[in-house]
Scaffold this active site. Structure first.
Site, PDB file in Angstrom:
ATOM      1  CE  LYS A 128      55.867   7.176  -4.375  1.00  0.00           C
ATOM      2  NZ  LYS A 128      55.605   7.651  -5.746  1.00  0.00           N
ATOM      3  CE1 TYR A 160      86.613   6.850  11.181  1.00  0.00           C
ATOM      4  CE2 TYR A 160      84.264   7.348  11.223  1.00  0.00           C
ATOM      5  CZ  TYR A 160      85.298   6.444  11.366  1.00  0.00           C
ATOM      6  OH  TYR A 160      85.029   5.147  11.696  1.00  0.00           O
TER       7      TYR A 160
HETATM    8  C1  PLP Z   1      54.829   8.823  -5.665  1.00  0.00           C
HETATM    9  C2  PLP Z   1      53.652   9.021  -6.542  1.00  0.00           C
HETATM   10  C3  PLP Z   1      52.543   9.751  -6.111  1.00  0.00           C
HETATM   11  C4  PLP Z   1      52.526  10.530  -4.821  1.00  0.00           C
HETATM   12  O1  PLP Z   1      53.216  11.747  -5.013  1.00  0.00           O
HETATM   13  P1  PLP Z   1      53.326  12.838  -3.841  1.00  0.00           P
HETATM   14  O2  PLP Z   1      54.007  13.985  -4.488  1.00  0.00           O
HETATM   15  O3  PLP Z   1      54.162  12.234  -2.766  1.00  0.00           O
HETATM   16  O4  PLP Z   1      51.954  13.124  -3.388  1.00  0.00           O
HETATM   17  C5  PLP Z   1      51.426   9.787  -6.931  1.00  0.00           C
HETATM   18  N1  PLP Z   1      51.419   9.167  -8.122  1.00  0.00           N
HETATM   19  C6  PLP Z   1      52.478   8.473  -8.586  1.00  0.00           C
HETATM   20  C7  PLP Z   1      52.408   7.815  -9.914  1.00  0.00           C
HETATM   21  C8  PLP Z   1      53.635   8.384  -7.811  1.00  0.00           C
HETATM   22  O5  PLP Z   1      54.697   7.725  -8.293  1.00  0.00           O
END
Ligand code: PLP
Length: 361
Positions: A29, A253
């Site tokens: 993701k 800035y």
């Molecule tokens: C993002 C996510 C993961 C992965 O988590 P990590 O800590 O990056 O390994 C796994 N399960 C769900 C439901 C997630 O939202």
């Protein structure tokens, strides 16, 4: 940004060896936590990874042609009141929704009924995150009216740990227990429990499928101990211009930084619009030839300034390392009181992702 596919594969193999009970899925993701899902997913697929998770349907649609035949699941599921186009996209592209409400279950089961075949899905149980997934009331409802499940090919029942990076947190065992109790109320289905850190909680937290994101990319899944993973990316930014300023001269800035001595300032072509955090103003260092180069003044939208007075080797066209072994995401996150996940996922689309050539054998 350099992407080290070999490191990602090595991390996946390492996690797979540690998760002896079952497979390890790749969570890709947010563009694979900023590294570039189109570079990460096919590399893992070629190495044998057969389970992938995105957050959004759009992310999964973009990846589908790159990992043919792999399970590609969408953590956000169908979403509320999904249109026919959404259902059609899941069915037509062989995507697996993670269903987290009774309404989603009945909607997808009804679609399966219309098609006359069972549709693949993952069931999400909330055991403590209070975010997505069936809560106790919804689980009761499903246990009392499980008929819709007959139309679904449930690949996994999953839950998500809230504090897996803190091994001694009693929430871990409590969630594991709640998950086992919930699964006992459902038809026998494969289970998915651990995220990256959960894999390090030991065999009691093993399941048929761990879901690893952060650790694949080299974020430390055991933040209270040394990092067992390999950092899989390196962020470099180029010096656009160099100028000499006299003692007392302001830089950037609002003149928040002034030279304490005659100084040489390098301007890099990266800024907060690229996800190089605004709050890093006056803090932290880039690295050049292994030596720290301090950030000075404000971070601008497209530019950031560094004091290179003590680095005669740096000139226009030089590349400075902003994220790497010497300055891992964890260190930047610590400076800003945020999470290393936010540092990587924030890196913007203007930054070119370049695959490192495979190491010569
Ligand atoms: C993002 C996510 C993961 C992965 O988590 P990590 O800590 O990056 O390994 C796994 N399960 C769900 C439901 C997630 O939202």
């Amino acid at each position: 940004m350099e992407i080290d596919q070999a490191a990602i594969i090595a991390n996946w193999r390492d996690l797979s060896a540690r998760h002896a009970g079952g497979a390890v899925a790749a969570v890709v993701k947010a563009d694979a936590y900023g590294l570039g899902a189109a570079l990460v997913a096919p590399a893992l697929f070629a190495a044998g990874c057969r389970h992938f998770f995105t957050a959004h349907l759009g992310e999964a649609l973009a990846l589908r042609p790159l990992i043919p035949g792999a399970m590609l699941a969408v953590l956000g599921g169908l979403g509320p009141a999904p249109g026919a186009d959404v259902i059609e996209a899941f069915v037509h592209h062989d995507l697996v929704p993670v269903l987290g409400t009774f309404a989603e279950i009945t909607t997808f089961a009804a679609a399966a009924g219309r098609l006359g075949r069972r549709l693949p899905a993952i069931l999400h149980i909330d055991t403590g995150m209070a975010r997505l997934g069936l809560d106790d009331a919804e689980l009761d409802r499903l246990a009392q009216a499980p008929e819709p499940l007959q139309n679904l090919d449930l690949r996994f029942v999953m839950t998500h740990l809230v504090a897996a990076e803190t091994a001694e947190d009693p929430l871990n065992a409590a969630q594991r227990q709640r998950f086992a109790q919930a699964c006992a109320r459902l038809p026998p289905v494969k289970r998915s429990l651990a995220n990256s850190s959960g894999i390090f909680l030991g065999p009691a937290f093993a399941s048929d499928l761990a879901r690893a994101g952060a650790a694949l990319y080299g974020i430390n899944p055991t933040p209270h101990a040394a990092n067992p993973m390999r950092l899989a990316c390196r962020l470099l930014a180029r010096v656009l211009q160099v100028r000499d300023v006299p003692a007392g001269a302001p830089v950037g800035y609002n003149a928040t930084w002034r030279a304490a001595r005659p100084s040489r300032i390098a301007t890099l072509g990266i800024g907060y619009a690229d996800g190089w955090p605004f709050r890093l103003a006056g803090r932290g260092s880039a690295f050049f030839d292994g030596a720290p180069v301090p950030l000075v003044g404000r971070v601008s939208m497209d530019l950031t300034t560094y004091d290179i007075t003590d680095h005669p080797g740096i000139g226009p066209g030089s590349w400075l390392e902003l994220i790497g072994q010497a300055m891992p995401p964890e260190r930047i996150a610590a400076l800003l009181d945020t999470s290393p996940y936010e540092i990587l996922t924030g890196l913007g689309a203007r930054i070119a992702r370049v695959v490192l050539p495979a190491a010569a054998l």
